[in-house]
Design a protein around this motif. Sequence first.
Motif, PDB file in Angstrom:
ATOM      1  N   HIS A 116       0.880  -1.342   0.181  1.00 59.68           N
ATOM      2  CA  HIS A 116       0.081   0.217  -0.035  1.00 59.68           C
ATOM      3  C   HIS A 116       1.080   1.479   0.168  1.00 59.68           C
ATOM      4  O   HIS A 116       0.322   2.127  -0.461  1.00 59.68           O
ATOM      5  N   LEU A 117       1.825   1.019   0.229  1.00 63.36           N
ATOM      6  CA  LEU A 117       2.992   2.341   0.610  1.00 63.36           C
ATOM      7  C   LEU A 117       3.491   2.522  -0.896  1.00 63.36           C
ATOM      8  O   LEU A 117       4.223   4.354  -1.490  1.00 63.36           O
ATOM      9  N   PHE A 118       4.027   1.374  -1.276  1.00 61.49           N
ATOM     10  CA  PHE A 118       4.481   1.325  -3.094  1.00 61.49           C
ATOM     11  C   PHE A 118       3.523   3.000  -3.799  1.00 61.49           C
ATOM     12  O   PHE A 118       4.855   3.668  -4.178  1.00 61.49           O
ATOM     13  N   PRO A 119       2.876   3.048  -4.562  1.00 61.03           N
ATOM     14  CA  PRO A 119       2.423   3.976  -4.660  1.00 61.03           C
ATOM     15  C   PRO A 119       2.433   5.516  -4.235  1.00 61.03           C
ATOM     16  O   PRO A 119       1.660   6.244  -5.038  1.00 61.03           O
ATOM     17  N   LYS A 120       2.257   6.003  -2.732  1.00 60.91           N
ATOM     18  CA  LYS A 120       2.319   6.788  -2.077  1.00 60.91           C
ATOM     19  C   LYS A 120       3.780   7.731  -2.124  1.00 60.91           C
ATOM     20  O   LYS A 120       4.141   8.163  -1.458  1.00 60.91           O
ATOM     21  N   LEU A 121       4.229   6.706  -2.154  1.00 60.86           N
ATOM     22  CA  LEU A 121       5.957   7.162  -2.854  1.00 60.86           C
ATOM     23  C   LEU A 121       6.366   7.980  -4.526  1.00 60.86           C
ATOM     24  O   LEU A 121       5.911   7.108  -5.088  1.00 60.86           O
TER      25      LEU A 121
END
Length: 231
Positions: A116-121
């Motif tokens: 879930h963090l991948f697209p936030k970075l």
Amino acid sequence: MPPSPAVVNYVSTLHATYLRCIKPYVRAQTVALEIGPGRGAWTRTLLAAREVWALDALSAEHNQTFEFLGHPQNLRYFQVTDFECAMLPENYFDYVFSYGCLCHVSFHGITEYARHLFPKLKSGANGFWLVADYDKYNHCAAHLDDYSVWRNLTPPKPKYQPLWWFLRGCERFMNRPKLKAPDVDDTPAPARWYHAGTQRTCQMLRETGFQIVDEDVGTCHRDPIIHFVKP
């Protein structure tokens, strides 16, 4: 005569982690994310960033994070109950850091965080995650004579033997690492310390889309800290 370098050239593992994992990457324009800030000891080192976002299972009121840090204006704190990171904007963060938190999260939970963090970075964002690795922990526990500061404070000379035995006695009152048996399941328990493993976590991060810069930056004798980047 100046003092011997051996007398003054000791750096704590926490400060070494700051020098290796935080100082080179957190700048005035950085948007940083921390997972598991607790009261805010590591958060304080991130406050040079333009924005710091923090996710924790406990509330800021419970942890007294803002009181401890002096109510910084650039800190946003969220209490979370899952790993979905729904409150985080996409393609927004330059940096993510977690120390002493993910070791208490199951491997499934760590995997969900990564996904879930991948697209936030943003592309090029750096991440540093400390995870639990029983193999590294057990190596440290089995070689305590090499790693313990208490056992290495005195020179190996007969006249220092009384002091050596005194320090060895003091060590018994410390929280000494003991060998851990293999981890067999992911059953939740208070303060559970899960065996994620360095290799398994790195492989999971690669499969998620991250690149591994360093499987273990080596600043902590007991636990691995993985350095990864979003391409």
